[in-house]
Design a protein around this motif. Structure first.
Motif, mmCIF file in Angstrom:
data_model
loop_
_atom_site.group_PDB
_atom_site.id
_atom_site.type_symbol
_atom_site.label_atom_id
_atom_site.label_comp_id
_atom_site.label_asym_id
_atom_site.label_seq_id
_atom_site.Cartn_x
_atom_site.Cartn_y
_atom_site.Cartn_z
ATOM 1 N N SER A 1 36.468 46.473 1.449
ATOM 2 C CA SER A 1 35.197 47.347 1.431
ATOM 3 C C SER A 1 33.934 46.336 2.054
ATOM 4 C CB SER A 1 34.993 47.894 -0.089
ATOM 5 O OG SER A 1 33.785 48.661 0.283
ATOM 6 N N ALA A 2 33.920 45.281 1.518
ATOM 7 C CA ALA A 2 32.844 44.469 2.077
ATOM 8 C C ALA A 2 32.871 44.056 3.393
ATOM 9 C CB ALA A 2 32.808 43.009 1.046
ATOM 10 N N ILE A 3 34.216 43.717 3.896
ATOM 11 C CA ILE A 3 34.169 43.606 5.424
ATOM 12 C C ILE A 3 34.061 44.459 6.296
ATOM 13 C CG2 ILE A 3 36.105 43.150 6.961
ATOM 14 C CD1 ILE A 3 37.481 41.275 4.955
ATOM 15 N N GLN A 4 34.341 45.937 5.579
ATOM 16 C CA GLN A 4 33.882 47.078 6.401
ATOM 17 C C GLN A 4 32.462 47.411 6.584
ATOM 18 O OE1 GLN A 4 36.296 48.854 8.138
ATOM 19 N NE2 GLN A 4 37.463 47.239 7.399
ATOM 20 N N GLN A 5 31.781 46.722 5.644
ATOM 21 C CA GLN A 5 30.082 46.722 5.635
ATOM 22 C C GLN A 5 29.423 45.697 6.562
ATOM 23 O OE1 GLN A 5 28.276 47.104 1.749
ATOM 24 N NE2 GLN A 5 30.175 47.628 1.043
ATOM 25 N N LEU A 6 30.106 44.866 7.245
ATOM 26 C CA LEU A 6 29.770 43.984 8.239
ATOM 27 C C LEU A 6 29.403 44.558 9.618
ATOM 28 C CD1 LEU A 6 32.136 40.864 7.543
ATOM 29 C CD2 LEU A 6 29.820 41.070 6.822
ATOM 30 N N ARG B 1 32.445 41.601 12.019
ATOM 31 C CA ARG B 1 33.917 42.009 11.496
ATOM 32 C C ARG B 1 34.959 41.455 12.254
ATOM 33 N NH1 ARG B 1 32.804 47.037 10.239
ATOM 34 N NH2 ARG B 1 33.126 47.637 12.439
ATOM 35 N N ARG B 2 34.839 41.732 13.572
ATOM 36 C CA ARG B 2 35.668 41.414 14.686
ATOM 37 C C ARG B 2 36.080 39.896 14.541
ATOM 38 N NH1 ARG B 2 33.516 43.479 18.997
ATOM 39 N NH2 ARG B 2 32.555 41.565 19.851
ATOM 40 N N ARG B 3 34.919 39.198 14.869
ATOM 41 C CA ARG B 3 35.045 37.706 14.831
ATOM 42 C C ARG B 3 35.717 37.188 13.720
ATOM 43 N NH1 ARG B 3 29.529 36.684 18.382
ATOM 44 N NH2 ARG B 3 30.488 37.495 20.352
ATOM 45 N N LEU B 4 35.329 37.664 12.431
ATOM 46 C CA LEU B 4 35.619 37.266 11.096
ATOM 47 C C LEU B 4 37.275 37.441 11.007
ATOM 48 C CD1 LEU B 4 34.560 36.180 8.144
ATOM 49 C CD2 LEU B 4 35.174 38.392 7.634
ATOM 50 N N MET B 5 37.671 38.776 11.664
ATOM 51 C CA MET B 5 39.268 38.979 11.308
ATOM 52 C C MET B 5 40.089 38.121 12.331
ATOM 53 S SD MET B 5 39.240 41.559 9.118
ATOM 54 C CE MET B 5 40.739 42.412 9.245
ATOM 55 N N LYS B 6 39.315 37.813 13.436
ATOM 56 C CA LYS B 6 40.202 37.115 14.506
ATOM 57 C C LYS B 6 40.237 35.542 13.852
ATOM 58 C CE LYS B 6 39.020 39.493 18.718
ATOM 59 N NZ LYS B 6 38.656 39.397 19.947
ATOM 60 N N TYR B 7 39.353 35.085 13.196
ATOM 61 C CA TYR B 7 39.293 33.738 12.654
ATOM 62 C C TYR B 7 40.000 33.582 11.309
ATOM 63 C CZ TYR B 7 37.463 29.084 11.309
ATOM 64 O OH TYR B 7 37.517 27.823 10.952
ATOM 65 N N TYR B 8 40.033 34.597 10.568
ATOM 66 C CA TYR B 8 40.912 34.112 9.390
ATOM 67 C C TYR B 8 42.172 34.874 9.448
ATOM 68 C CZ TYR B 8 36.839 31.923 7.181
ATOM 69 O OH TYR B 8 35.864 31.009 6.726
ATOM 70 N N PHE B 9 42.368 36.048 10.001
ATOM 71 C CA PHE B 9 43.696 36.861 9.810
ATOM 72 C C PHE B 9 44.380 36.800 10.964
ATOM 73 C CE2 PHE B 9 40.359 38.697 6.886
ATOM 74 C CZ PHE B 9 41.272 38.578 5.875
ATOM 75 N N GLU B 10 43.881 36.380 12.149
ATOM 76 C CA GLU B 10 44.716 36.039 13.557
ATOM 77 C C GLU B 10 44.805 34.653 13.705
ATOM 78 O OE1 GLU B 10 43.435 38.640 16.696
ATOM 79 O OE2 GLU B 10 42.997 40.152 15.497
ATOM 80 N N ASN C 1 26.982 37.129 4.466
ATOM 81 C CA ASN C 1 26.918 38.616 4.256
ATOM 82 C C ASN C 1 27.760 38.984 3.169
ATOM 83 O OD1 ASN C 1 24.640 38.769 5.758
ATOM 84 N ND2 ASN C 1 25.837 39.418 7.618
ATOM 85 N N LEU C 2 28.951 38.679 3.382
ATOM 86 C CA LEU C 2 30.147 38.820 2.269
ATOM 87 C C LEU C 2 29.840 38.517 1.070
ATOM 88 C CD1 LEU C 2 33.625 38.452 4.305
ATOM 89 C CD2 LEU C 2 32.442 40.615 3.644
ATOM 90 N N LYS C 3 29.284 37.225 0.721
ATOM 91 C CA LYS C 3 28.921 36.605 -0.536
ATOM 92 C C LYS C 3 27.844 37.360 -0.975
ATOM 93 C CE LYS C 3 30.074 31.826 0.412
ATOM 94 N NZ LYS C 3 29.834 30.298 0.461
ATOM 95 N N LYS C 4 26.832 37.976 -0.160
ATOM 96 C CA LYS C 4 25.698 38.734 -0.627
ATOM 97 C C LYS C 4 26.426 40.165 -1.203
ATOM 98 C CE LYS C 4 22.274 36.917 2.455
ATOM 99 N NZ LYS C 4 21.380 37.272 3.372
#
Length: 64
Positions: free
Chosen positions: A11-16, A21-30, A58-61
């Motif tokens: 849910s927090a990721i969807q708020q970015l 969101r795209r870059r975070l997903m590529k970095y951590y999940f891909e 932002n996720l931490k907040k």
């Protein structure tokens, strides 16, 4: 990570923003590095690093 924590994170990721969101997903999940993401998106390494770091802040907040 239990199911509730995973749901909160999702849910927090969807708020970015879309870019964060795209870059975070590529970095951590891909498992892509900043250089690979920058090359794919036609931008600088620094811009990718800045976006991923901002996404983490932002996720931490959001998750407090």
């Amino acid at each position: 990570m239990n199911k509730l924590e995973a749901e909160r994170l999702h849910s927090a990721i969807q708020q970015l923003s879309e870019i964060q969101r795209r870059r975070l997903m590529k970095y951590y999940f891909e498992d892509k590095n900043y250089e690979q993401i920058a090359q794919e998106e036609g931008c600088s390494f620094q811009m990718v690093a800045k976006s991923v770091k901002a996404a983490i802040r932002n996720l931490k907040k959001i998750l407090r």
